[in-house]
Design a protein around this motif. Sequence first.
Motif, PDB file in Angstrom:
ATOM      1  N   UNK A  78       0.820  -1.215   0.000  1.00 18.50           N
ATOM      2  CA  UNK A  78       0.000   0.000   0.000  1.00 18.50           C
ATOM      3  C   UNK A  78       0.852   1.263   0.000  1.00 18.50           C
ATOM      4  N   UNK A  79       2.167   1.054  -0.120  1.00 20.24           N
ATOM      5  CA  UNK A  79       3.066   2.200  -0.179  1.00 20.24           C
ATOM      6  C   UNK A  79       3.717   2.564   1.131  1.00 20.24           C
ATOM      7  N   UNK A  80       3.472   1.778   2.166  1.00 18.11           N
ATOM      8  CA  UNK A  80       4.073   2.062   3.461  1.00 18.11           C
ATOM      9  C   UNK A  80       5.530   1.623   3.516  1.00 18.11           C
ATOM     10  N   UNK A  81       6.239   2.160   4.487  1.00 19.28           N
ATOM     11  CA  UNK A  81       7.644   1.807   4.688  1.00 19.28           C
ATOM     12  C   UNK A  81       7.761   0.867   5.886  1.00 19.28           C
ATOM     13  N   UNK A  82       8.353  -0.296   5.656  1.00 17.19           N
ATOM     14  CA  UNK A  82       8.508  -1.304   6.704  1.00 17.19           C
ATOM     15  C   UNK A  82       9.994  -1.490   6.992  1.00 17.19           C
ATOM     16  N   UNK A  83      10.358  -1.405   8.236  1.00 16.89           N
ATOM     17  CA  UNK A  83      11.755  -1.588   8.616  1.00 16.89           C
ATOM     18  C   UNK A  83      12.145  -3.050   8.470  1.00 16.89           C
ATOM     19  N   UNK A  84      13.097  -3.320   7.608  1.00 17.36           N
ATOM     20  CA  UNK A  84      13.684  -4.649   7.498  1.00 17.36           C
ATOM     21  C   UNK A  84      15.068  -4.585   8.131  1.00 17.36           C
ATOM     22  N   UNK A  85      15.394  -5.473   9.071  1.00 17.10           N
ATOM     23  CA  UNK A  85      16.692  -5.370   9.762  1.00 17.10           C
ATOM     24  C   UNK A  85      17.891  -5.640   8.873  1.00 17.10           C
ATOM     25  N   UNK A  86      17.670  -6.201   7.685  1.00 19.41           N
ATOM     26  CA  UNK A  86      18.786  -6.418   6.771  1.00 19.41           C
ATOM     27  C   UNK A  86      19.903  -7.221   7.395  1.00 19.41           C
TER      28      UNK A  86
END
Length: 499
Positions: free
Chosen positions: A188-196
């Motif tokens: 939906x266009x949101x930003x999700x923190x991925x710990x990478x």
Amino acid sequence: MNLKKFTIGAMVVTLTILSGCRKDYLDINSNPNQVTAATPVLVLPAALSSSGAYFSTSFSFLNLWMGYWNWSGNYSIGTSDKNYQFTTSFNTGIWDNAFIILKNYDYIDKQGATLGQPLLQGMAKIMKALHFQILVDTYGNIPYTQALQGLSTAQPVYDDAKTVYEDLFKQIDAGLTLFNDADKFAAQGGTVLNPGTNDIMFKGDIAKWRRFANTLKLRMLLRQSEKADRLAFIQAQLAIINASGYGFLANGENAAVNPGYANSSGQQSPFYGTYGYQVNSQPIEAYNINRANKYGINFYQSTNDPRLAEFYAPVGGSGTTFNGTFFGTIAPAVNSLTSGIGPGVLNNVNQPAYILTSHEAFFVQAEAAQRGWITGNPKTFYQQAITESFVNLGLTAADAMTYYSQATINVGWDTSTDKIQAIITQKWASLNGWSPFEAWADYRRLGVPNVPISQDPSTSVKQIPVRLLYPQSEFNYNSAAVKAQGDISQFTSKIFWVK
């Protein structure tokens, strides 16, 4: 979002080092600000690193029980270590360290919810479920619903082991749901923190986390395979797993952590630094103490298994001679006459710390397929499991094919009349040094393979223990709750799924 990988040195800021740590959930002197000053994405690598160390080093005594290792004749060993008559002081770190690690995952879970970080929260829920499962598998009833609450519930009650197990499936599913929520939000266009790279196990690869979660659930279901009263629960959970479409850990997918191990003091890979060599390349005392078990050597030799030279080092650097003694023998051979831990499991100072190997994952799938629980060819899973074991040890897929193509019972699939026995025997053969806990779990569940008990003359109960005793720390700080569990015996107080 990718964040720079932490070194071990940085990790100790946020997480107590496993060695010498105390039971955090009952420690009235603990600093409440010790961990909560860090954001959950920075606590994650420390928690995963501690999980890696925990699974790599906490259960090595089971290598003795399960026919892999024996004591060296160069050392005098306490009788209680050889006859299973241990006390509440035996390996207390298994309990104490688990709750410290769990508290860090609980922090990630709660802070992930507060900060709107569903991927971190989902990872924490899955790892919490794993650690609680191992506690149940080791001790039975444990503090669960009231655990991890600090001083607000300093003496938590014990929950029924079976009930805890059932709730762990819900927790893993909750973690998977959080992954799905993150997908929807991102779509939906949101930003999700991925710990990478701060996810030092799967580098933020959520597809692998999903496969890992399903593999954990399938392994937990197989624990209960011999209990008729668990069939309905098993079938219901299998329906959820099979409907998910996520699959299980695949070729080369080891659930293993590596925060950047190095040949420096305190930064070596946990297994290597505990049972291998010092920074100056000299053997650690534990390497000299733990030698080859003749039962293991005999098996690998009798089946023409090239993994022999990976699990055990040749005597005197000969390259061809391997020797060991049976656990508990009154005359263990000295180091110059016995094989040490081999180069396949003591590969190098930088080796990962394994939580669940790809070969174990395929053996789990092979057994489940043979039981008709999942789709797929059990023979294919079985042969792939052996191949993964060979490759993880540094051998080749061609070596594995030569091995499993033998017309030998418990090696060649078509030759073996009891397929479950063949799967579990080969699974046992692959777990030497890697994961003796899983070998112990299968032995308690199925009695395979027929590992000999200790030969020590004082072994009055001719049985490998089915559990450990609650640690002395519980009797010191949570006495009413632990005493409510009744008189516990390591031989007769079975975990609910034990046959």
